[in-house]
Enzyme design. Sequence first.
Site, PDB file in Angstrom:
ATOM      1  N   GLU A  24      54.236  41.964  64.561  1.00 15.20           N
ATOM      2  CA  GLU A  24      54.454  40.841  63.649  1.00 15.20           C
ATOM      3  C   GLU A  24      54.884  39.593  64.431  1.00 15.20           C
ATOM      4  OE1 GLU A  24      55.402  43.965  63.190  1.00 15.20           O
ATOM      5  OE2 GLU A  24      54.115  44.431  61.482  1.00 15.20           O
ATOM      6  N   GLU A  61      54.080  41.143  88.670  1.00 10.20           N
ATOM      7  CA  GLU A  61      53.288  42.368  88.622  1.00 10.20           C
ATOM      8  C   GLU A  61      52.330  42.274  87.448  1.00 10.20           C
ATOM      9  OE1 GLU A  61      54.121  44.986  91.029  1.00 10.20           O
ATOM     10  OE2 GLU A  61      55.153  43.246  91.823  1.00 10.20           O
ATOM     11  N   GLN A  65      67.580  46.139  81.652  1.00 19.81           N
ATOM     12  CA  GLN A  65      67.550  44.816  81.036  1.00 19.81           C
ATOM     13  C   GLN A  65      68.429  44.888  79.788  1.00 19.81           C
ATOM     14  OE1 GLN A  65      63.628  43.969  79.694  1.00 19.81           O
ATOM     15  NE2 GLN A  65      63.850  41.769  79.806  1.00 19.81           N
ATOM     16  N   SER A  96      57.430  42.829  68.494  1.00 12.82           N
ATOM     17  CA  SER A  96      56.639  43.642  67.568  1.00 12.82           C
ATOM     18  C   SER A  96      55.303  42.964  67.281  1.00 12.82           C
ATOM     19  CB  SER A  96      57.408  43.824  66.263  1.00 12.82           C
ATOM     20  OG  SER A  96      57.535  42.565  65.624  1.00 12.82           O
ATOM     21  N   SER A 152      66.008  50.405  78.313  1.00 19.20           N
ATOM     22  CA  SER A 152      65.233  51.418  79.052  1.00 19.20           C
ATOM     23  C   SER A 152      65.925  51.686  80.369  1.00 19.20           C
ATOM     24  CB  SER A 152      63.806  50.966  79.362  1.00 19.20           C
ATOM     25  OG  SER A 152      63.363  50.079  78.413  1.00 19.20           O
TER      26      SER A 152
END
Lengths: 404, 375
Positions: free
Chosen positions: A378, A236, A118, A376, A153
């Site tokens: 936050e 999923e 991605q 995150s 990733s």
Amino acid sequence: MDLNYTPEDLAFRKQVRAWLEQNLPKDVRTLEERRAWHRKLYDAGYLGMGWPREYGGGGARPMEQAIVADEMARANAPAPTNGLGLGIVGPTIVVHGTEAQKTRYLRKILSAEELWCQLYSEPNAGSDLAALKTSAVDAGDHFVVNGQKIWTSGGAIADWGLLLARTDTKVPKHKGISCFLMNMRQPGVDVRPLKQITGSSEFCEVFMTNARVEKSDQIGKLGEGWAIAQTTLGYERGGRALARITTYSSQFNRLVEAARRLRRHGQPLLENPVVRQKLGRIWSEIEVERYQALRTLTQLERGEHPGAGGSITKLSYSEFEKRFMELALEILGPYGQLTKGAPQDFALDIDTAIGERGSWAYAYLWSRAGTIYAGSSEIQKNVIGERILGLPKETRADRVGGKA
Amino acid sequence: MNFSFSDDQVLLRNSVRSALDEQCKPEHVRAMFDDPRGYGEALWGEMAKLGWLGLPFTEEQGGAGLGLVELAIVLEEMGRAAYPGPFFATVALGGLGIQLAGNAAQKDRWLSAISAGKARATAALLEEHLDWDPASTTTTATRDTAGWTLSGVKRFVPWAHVADVVLVPALAPEGLSLFLVDPKSSGVALSPMVGIDLANRWSEMRLDKVAVGADAVLGAPGAAGPVLDSLLRRGAVMASAEMLGAARRCLDMSVSYVKVREQFGQPVGSFQAIRHRCSEMLLEAENAHAAVYYAAWALAAGADDAAIAASICKAYVSDAARKVCGDSIQVHGGIGFTWEYDLHLYMKRAKALEPLFGDAEFHRELIVRHLTSAR
């Protein structure tokens, strides 16, 4: 309210457990071994379970998906590969792709014949993803892509990437982004592993210099990229809800065993009231996460979408994991810091995405990532505040004057 | 697997909420601060009519035959309203205790009277040392010709001053036993213990050679240990439900307030320092909800993990409610610290329940005992 599993779900769980006992591979280290394991799972109907049947999926219920993942966690089974392909790219193509795109890509995602990454975050577009600068310029029969992505990733093993790039610089930032499928195996794409604080490299940096994207690989209309990325599509979704908890419990049990062996002031650590309090707190948090997973699965089973509620889930478990791992390293002392040479009783043998088995130290360091990636803590709190509690948005420099 | 309320449960929650919104406004709660009995008889009668007082009892006992999930739903709403009155003491302590251990005659007599709004009950579970372990009981019961004689001191007995019957654990020659005691009996002295939650009442209960009949033993003499364990678990989960309701009210008031309170020319809820705190409060309330209703279901269904689930519930919710209610005062600023603003009614309700039936630390120790003794 009935928190018992149905007889069908119990029978299905038994079936999955038996299959895993028969088929669990001894060791999965190389990419080819992992791909072979992935295909075995797919052939057995345990992957792509939530995808529509017409595209090669199993059309399974969220609970069945959760049970498979849970049984895999229980068996300490290696993860399949192509998680982003299955969880994000495939569903995006199903919803927004053309028939040609569906025919070309979907089955190869399921079979892991083609691996996906991605391409979203950039060095200067993290929490503020819409500030991304990578450009895609129309060159007649194709687009020319220039820019840099980070925190990709699986970038090093990916054949294809789901790309967000800017196609219009004259409109407000959220409106000028488009979505593409980009071949990673081309001269204009340079992938460099990013070494993390774990010492491992699950993430990469991706540099694009006049990279080529075919016109036929544009997803949706130009300028719709942000909207496409915002749709939570995953098929999923039931996925990790229970498996996560099972992993926590097995780690917790190992921690309790270690606390039986370790001593302080001549007494087993497990008899120390302070340690007992801390263990009791962590176990209650693990169980509360499990109860919440059952609530989420109830919603999914009814076809309801958790929406911004997903932010509560993610905030809760990722912050919990940090507290859990901090306690683990506190109890284990220097044993917890070992990356090599840990005696069996004080080791944590877990599957990782990088082929090498992981340690407590690795799990501890990884727990720092969970509250940063995929929004995150936050950002999650902003989402909860704005979309669930209805609190007013903050004044933002990029929105002053009614832009964006 | 279905972790959501049924239509009937949603209906129950809505009807309790609307009744309390109507009849248990903050003005009513405050009016009860100085009331000698501390609760409104009109609302009590209404609660009998609506079937709340007999909610967990059988239809033969005049009850509704519902379970602990439904009782938790009602108690969550009572926490949300800071309801002043002996509902918890009567239904969740005295009533459930009699239901758990009573013989047919005891159940017939008390549970139908409770369901009809004609009797109030409570339980005296604490003594001087505040040990929730029933084995720590020092109050004694000696046998005599007419029945039993009880002596000892109980503390923090909820709503004893209006109770018709008090469940009193005492150590008999046969072992730990439970007795039904009329607090107006000779030898019983009640004195008020006034806490920060003025909508809740406690008494010290001194028993000085109190004579009770042979039929005052609840269940068999010496058999009270497991009954008290069950009752404490139910108390812990039902108190958690009430704390959850109080915390929800504090959160709701906070969210409404920070949307309209302006500083620096903007609603303070637009500042991340406030917004993030409110989001954390919601997270805690949602987790507390899961802990309460999981445990209530597990107790009702007799699930294998019912005992540990009750401890997990009380441990989690005690901490969560304290954080949510405390943070609600913080995000309100000065107004939240005033007597006239209603926030403290709910914060004090949660705080009053926090140490009852075992605080978080007590239950975390039980959790670890469950986990390490199972092997």
